[in-house]
Design a protein around this motif. Structure first.
Motif, PDB file in Angstrom:
ATOM      1  N   TRP A  46      44.390  38.171  30.069  1.00  0.00           N
ATOM      2  CA  TRP A  46      45.621  38.854  30.442  1.00  0.00           C
ATOM      3  C   TRP A  46      45.449  39.607  31.761  1.00  0.00           C
ATOM      4  CZ3 TRP A  46      46.838  43.991  31.220  1.00  0.00           C
ATOM      5  CH2 TRP A  46      48.185  44.251  31.357  1.00  0.00           C
ATOM      6  N   ARG A  47      46.429  39.459  32.621  1.00  0.00           N
ATOM      7  CA  ARG A  47      46.465  40.188  33.881  1.00  0.00           C
ATOM      8  C   ARG A  47      47.935  40.420  34.220  1.00  0.00           C
ATOM      9  NH1 ARG A  47      42.423  40.842  35.939  1.00  0.00           N
ATOM     10  NH2 ARG A  47      41.367  38.912  35.580  1.00  0.00           N
ATOM     11  N   ARG A  48      48.247  41.593  34.734  1.00  0.00           N
ATOM     12  CA  ARG A  48      49.636  41.881  35.093  1.00  0.00           C
ATOM     13  C   ARG A  48      50.157  40.877  36.099  1.00  0.00           C
ATOM     14  NH1 ARG A  48      49.194  47.532  37.055  1.00  0.00           N
ATOM     15  NH2 ARG A  48      47.243  47.610  36.013  1.00  0.00           N
ATOM     16  N   GLU A  49      51.412  40.558  35.970  1.00  0.00           N
ATOM     17  CA  GLU A  49      52.082  39.618  36.873  1.00  0.00           C
ATOM     18  C   GLU A  49      51.915  40.069  38.319  1.00  0.00           C
ATOM     19  OE1 GLU A  49      54.004  36.108  37.322  1.00  0.00           O
ATOM     20  OE2 GLU A  49      53.739  37.008  35.352  1.00  0.00           O
ATOM     21  N   GLY A  50      51.511  39.155  39.171  1.00  0.00           N
ATOM     22  CA  GLY A  50      51.395  39.449  40.601  1.00  0.00           C
ATOM     23  C   GLY A  50      50.115  40.162  41.010  1.00  0.00           C
ATOM     24  N   THR A  51      49.214  40.442  40.071  1.00  0.00           N
ATOM     25  CA  THR A  51      47.960  41.095  40.446  1.00  0.00           C
ATOM     26  C   THR A  51      46.887  40.042  40.693  1.00  0.00           C
ATOM     27  OG1 THR A  51      47.232  41.329  38.148  1.00  0.00           O
ATOM     28  CG2 THR A  51      48.458  43.176  39.102  1.00  0.00           C
ATOM     29  N   VAL A  52      45.896  40.410  41.463  1.00  0.00           N
ATOM     30  CA  VAL A  52      44.797  39.498  41.772  1.00  0.00           C
ATOM     31  C   VAL A  52      43.501  40.091  41.246  1.00  0.00           C
ATOM     32  CG1 VAL A  52      45.910  38.507  43.807  1.00  0.00           C
ATOM     33  CG2 VAL A  52      44.475  40.527  44.065  1.00  0.00           C
ATOM     34  N   LEU A  53      42.525  39.229  41.059  1.00  0.00           N
ATOM     35  CA  LEU A  53      41.208  39.665  40.614  1.00  0.00           C
ATOM     36  C   LEU A  53      40.332  39.812  41.849  1.00  0.00           C
ATOM     37  CD1 LEU A  53      39.317  40.295  38.253  1.00  0.00           C
ATOM     38  CD2 LEU A  53      38.786  37.862  38.137  1.00  0.00           C
ATOM     39  N   LYS A  54      39.902  41.036  42.097  1.00  0.00           N
ATOM     40  CA  LYS A  54      39.077  41.311  43.278  1.00  0.00           C
ATOM     41  C   LYS A  54      37.622  41.496  42.869  1.00  0.00           C
ATOM     42  CE  LYS A  54      42.652  43.166  46.130  1.00  0.00           C
ATOM     43  NZ  LYS A  54      42.924  43.970  47.262  1.00  0.00           N
ATOM     44  N   ALA A  55      36.763  41.189  43.810  1.00  0.00           N
ATOM     45  CA  ALA A  55      35.329  41.360  43.601  1.00  0.00           C
ATOM     46  C   ALA A  55      34.724  41.838  44.925  1.00  0.00           C
ATOM     47  CB  ALA A  55      34.695  40.052  43.163  1.00  0.00           C
ATOM     48  N   GLU A  56      33.454  42.159  44.909  1.00  0.00           N
ATOM     49  CA  GLU A  56      32.772  42.626  46.116  1.00  0.00           C
ATOM     50  C   GLU A  56      31.411  41.968  46.251  1.00  0.00           C
ATOM     51  OE1 GLU A  56      32.328  46.870  46.036  1.00  0.00           O
ATOM     52  OE2 GLU A  56      34.454  47.229  46.374  1.00  0.00           O
ATOM     53  N   TRP A  57      31.064  41.686  47.501  1.00  0.00           N
ATOM     54  CA  TRP A  57      29.701  41.338  47.859  1.00  0.00           C
ATOM     55  C   TRP A  57      29.090  42.624  48.404  1.00  0.00           C
ATOM     56  CZ3 TRP A  57      27.180  37.119  46.601  1.00  0.00           C
ATOM     57  CH2 TRP A  57      27.894  35.947  46.357  1.00  0.00           C
ATOM     58  N   ILE A  58      27.964  43.044  47.827  1.00  0.00           N
ATOM     59  CA  ILE A  58      27.309  44.292  48.225  1.00  0.00           C
ATOM     60  C   ILE A  58      25.902  43.953  48.700  1.00  0.00           C
ATOM     61  CG2 ILE A  58      26.507  46.540  47.400  1.00  0.00           C
ATOM     62  CD1 ILE A  58      28.758  46.243  45.215  1.00  0.00           C
ATOM     63  N   GLU A  59      25.576  44.479  49.882  1.00  0.00           N
ATOM     64  CA  GLU A  59      24.278  44.147  50.483  1.00  0.00           C
ATOM     65  C   GLU A  59      23.889  45.282  51.424  1.00  0.00           C
ATOM     66  OE1 GLU A  59      22.438  40.269  52.805  1.00  0.00           O
ATOM     67  OE2 GLU A  59      24.602  40.540  52.778  1.00  0.00           O
ATOM     68  N   MET A  60      22.612  45.526  51.545  1.00  0.00           N
ATOM     69  CA  MET A  60      22.155  46.521  52.515  1.00  0.00           C
ATOM     70  C   MET A  60      22.415  45.958  53.912  1.00  0.00           C
ATOM     71  SD  MET A  60      21.341  48.700  50.333  1.00  0.00           S
ATOM     72  CE  MET A  60      20.802  50.029  51.359  1.00  0.00           C
TER      73      MET A  60
END
Length: 181
Positions: A115-129
Motif C-alpha cells: 500500500w502506498r498513497r495515490e501519487g506518492t513515490v518510493l524514495k531511497a538514498e545512496w550514501i557514501e563518504m
C-alpha cells in the motif's frame, strides 16, 4: 503531553546521566559483556528510555517526531533516487511467488505491505563518504562494494534521515556505498 525535542530530552537525560555514572562505578561486572563499551551501554539505555517515553504517546506523535529532516555532513555524499513503480511491482511479484499462497496469508495478505498513497513515490538514498566517492571516480570504479540497508521496523517510525548517521558509519568502515530506503 507534547512530544518534541525538549520533552524527549527531559525524559531521557536522567537515564543518560545514570547510565554514565553506573557504567564507571560498576565497571568490573561489565567485563566480557556488550555493555562493557560506554557508547553501546548508553545507546541501549537511551533507546529503552525513549521507547518507554514514546509508549505514552500516539503513533502519529511518534511518527511526526521521528520523521523530521536531519541534515548530513558535507563529507558524506547522499544521492536521492526514486524507485520506479515497475521495480516495486516486480519486487511484489517476486515476494508473492517466494511466499506462495500460504505464506502470503500468514503475513496478512499481499496488499498491506504494498500500500502506498495515490501519487506518492518510493524514495531511497545512496550514501557514501565523499572522499571514497572521489577516489572511486578517479579510478573509474563504478563501486562494486554495496551494502543494502533494510530497516527492521519498516520505518513504522523513524526514517532514512534518522538512521543516516549509522549508515554513513557503515559506508566509512566498509569503504562502500550504502543503498537505503
Amino acid at each position: 503531553m507534547t512530544f518534541n525535542t525538549i520533552t524527549v530530552g527531559a525524559a531521557v537525560t536522567p537515564t543518560v546521566i545514570e547510565t554514565y555514572l553506573a557504567h564507571y562505578l560498576n565497571r568490573k561486572p561489565l567485563r566480557q559483556r556488550p555493555t562493557a563499551h560506554i557508547s553501546y551501554h548508553e545507546g541501549l539505555c537511551l533507546i529503552r528510555q525513549f521507547l518507554r517515553y514514546a509508549s505514552f504517546h500516539t503513533v502519529e506523535d511518534v511518527q511526526s517526531f521521528t520523521s523530521q529532516w536531519v541534515p548530513h555532513p558535507r563529507w558524506v555524499k547522499v544521492d536521492e533516487c526514486t524507485i520506479p513503480q515497475t521495480s516495486i511491482a516486480a519486487s511484489a511479484d517476486a515476494l508473492n511467488a517466494q511466499l506462495g499462497h500460504k505464506g502470503v496469508n500468514r503475513v496478512g495478505g499481499s496488499k498491506w505491505w504494498q500500500w502506498r498513497r495515490e501519487g506518492t513515490v518510493l524514495k531511497a538514498e545512496w550514501i557514501e563518504m565523499r572522499g571514497d566517492y572521489n577516489a572511486r571516480k578517479e579510478r573509474g570504479n563504478e563501486g562494486n562494494r554495496v551494502m543494502l540497508y533494510v530497516h527492521g521496523g519498516a520505518y513504522f517510525f523513524g526514517s532514512v534521515d534518522e538512521h543516516r548517521y549509522q549508515m554513513q558509519r557503515h559506508a566509512r568502515k566498509l569503504k562502500a556505498r550504502v543503498f537505503a530506503r
